[in-house]
Design an enzyme around this catalytic site. Sequence first.
Site, PDB file in Angstrom:
ATOM      1  N   HIS A 158       0.816  -1.226   0.000  1.00 40.14           N
ATOM      2  CA  HIS A 158       0.000   0.000   0.000  1.00 40.14           C
ATOM      3  C   HIS A 158       0.842   1.265   0.000  1.00 40.14           C
ATOM      4  O   HIS A 158       0.303   2.364  -0.113  1.00 40.14           O
ATOM      5  CB  HIS A 158      -0.924  -0.007   1.226  1.00 40.14           C
ATOM      6  CG  HIS A 158      -2.019  -1.024   1.117  1.00 40.14           C
ATOM      7  ND1 HIS A 158      -3.305  -0.713   0.778  1.00 40.14           N
ATOM      8  CD2 HIS A 158      -1.990  -2.369   1.264  1.00 40.14           C
ATOM      9  CE1 HIS A 158      -4.040  -1.808   0.734  1.00 40.14           C
ATOM     10  NE2 HIS A 158      -3.260  -2.838   1.027  1.00 40.14           N
ATOM     11  N   ASP A 367       3.506   9.476  -1.115  1.00 37.97           N
ATOM     12  CA  ASP A 367       2.349   8.688  -0.683  1.00 37.97           C
ATOM     13  C   ASP A 367       2.104   7.578  -1.697  1.00 37.97           C
ATOM     14  O   ASP A 367       2.189   7.822  -2.908  1.00 37.97           O
ATOM     15  CB  ASP A 367       1.106   9.597  -0.610  1.00 37.97           C
ATOM     16  CG  ASP A 367       0.146   9.171   0.493  1.00 37.97           C
ATOM     17  OD1 ASP A 367       0.171   7.984   0.865  1.00 37.97           O
ATOM     18  OD2 ASP A 367      -0.622  10.026   0.975  1.00 37.97           O
TER      19      ASP A 367
HETATM   20  O1  F6P Z   1      -1.262   2.988   4.377  1.00 38.17           O
HETATM   21  C1  F6P Z   1      -0.397   2.266   5.169  1.00 38.17           C
HETATM   22  C2  F6P Z   1      -0.984   1.925   6.517  1.00 38.17           C
HETATM   23  O2  F6P Z   1      -0.072   1.193   7.286  1.00 38.17           O
HETATM   24  C3  F6P Z   1      -2.248   1.129   6.424  1.00 38.17           C
HETATM   25  O3  F6P Z   1      -1.982  -0.245   6.315  1.00 38.17           O
HETATM   26  C4  F6P Z   1      -2.956   1.514   7.686  1.00 38.17           C
HETATM   27  O4  F6P Z   1      -4.334   1.409   7.567  1.00 38.17           O
HETATM   28  C5  F6P Z   1      -2.551   2.970   7.885  1.00 38.17           C
HETATM   29  O5  F6P Z   1      -1.304   3.096   7.256  1.00 38.17           O
HETATM   30  C6  F6P Z   1      -2.532   3.369   9.350  1.00 38.17           C
HETATM   31  O6  F6P Z   1      -1.369   2.916   9.990  1.00 38.17           O
HETATM   32  P1  F6P Z   1      -1.315   2.194  11.398  1.00 38.17           P
HETATM   33  O7  F6P Z   1      -1.970   0.875  11.237  1.00 38.17           O
HETATM   34  O8  F6P Z   1       0.136   2.092  11.733  1.00 38.17           O
HETATM   35  O9  F6P Z   1      -2.073   3.089  12.341  1.00 38.17           O
END
Ligand code: F6P
Length: 469
Positions: A158, A367
Amino acid sequence: MSRLVVISNRVAVPKARGAAGAQGGLAGALNSALKQNGGVWFGWSGQEVEAFTGAINVQRSDGVTTATIDLEPQDVDEYYNGYANSTLWPLFHYRIDLTQYEQEFGKGYERVNERFAESVLPLIEPEDTIWVHDYHLMPLGERLRARGIRNRIGFFLHIPWPPTRLFVSLPFHERLVRALLHYDLIGFQTEEWLESFIHYCRKELGAEVDEERCTVTLDGRRTLARAYPIGIDYDHFMAQGDTLTARNAFQRVDASTRNRTAMIGVDRLDYSKGLPERVEGIGRFFDTYPERTKDLVFIQIAPPSREDIRSYQQIRTVLEQKTGQINGARSDIDLVPIRYVNRGYSTAELFGFYRASKIGLVTPLRDGMNLVAKEYVAAQDPEDPGVLILSRFAGAALQMPDALLVNPYSPDDLAHNIRLALDMPLAERRERWERLIVNVREQNVLRWTEAILGDLEAIEPQPAAGSGS
Ligand code: F6P
């Protein structure tokens, strides 16, 4: 279509979708896929236990089964706060200045991936399609193969994939990519990240790349590597716009910004999102066009994130200082130019906030995709749409050329584009929006899951050759 086993670091229970999920994007995407195909979503509960047991907590909610495990504090430190978010996250967002290369983090990462593999194993049936998500779990496919799993396994990243010159600063970089190549399919958000990955495989591993078939072959194992740009859950998002919550949220912004243009930013409080740089650009706008100060109210929604990590604590302090300076210098008795809000909101509330804001400011320094840009466009009034200002370094910029594309590092460029957005005539706003919405509506999350799962299902299962594991 076969049953689906989704594996990701975090698991979002459908009903809990909202404040945190609304900014993440991943949750909605996976819930839709699971509802369609049936199966289970496995991951970390977000909870800690004194010592890891591997006990699985199964829940069923709104048609989706989730199975979670708790991790122990050392796991969370070394795997989540450590290797995932202090090593891979900054490096993959081109921030080698913030990247920590601690051996213990790497060991914790390997250990937790082992724990994931061991725990999820009993939930996997022979015909299941397995879909692993994101940088937390790059070695998981290899760990499952080592346990005899021959199912089709796909992986989606992602976040960006960094250029080879940056990526090789990671100790054991080769090992990480060799492990990744045990997946049958690797998906990236954009062609740009895919190109960087292919470049690495060719140059550093001497892998065979078939550009036409989009495959990378190493040690006799073939992996499909492609770009699949993610979209929003368009229908679900639009349905949120029809709620009383969304209408109330619209009113809150509209009534409190009367005669002024509301400009909105919604981001996790993360250094990759370019928040201090954004505020700097707004300061430059006020300095360059002081007579326009009274025309603009900037609303920045920034829920705190990964708060145990120092670089995240620092970004918060920097942002508070910069916001405070500008508000101190530019506020009047009836005007505070920047509203900085340190909390998350539900999808319906965000819909209302976006619709009431005539400018959407999405300016990450880097991003993978950025779904806020797409949600902002979807929430606009077709008769009187707002203007999206978008960083050229967001993956979304490749799909949204009709936004005002900016260099987020340049305060002058930001200031100039804010002025352009403020003064853009209705006819141009409509033209741009009509082109933007086509992509947002069509390239939605259902298409995204169909494309990835379709490609994955079409792959012939391969022998367990050349493992090196
Ligand atoms: O976009 C990357 C990501 O790690 C997603 O997998 C996740 O939903 C978001 O960022 C939020 O991050 P975290 O799970 O570390 O709060």
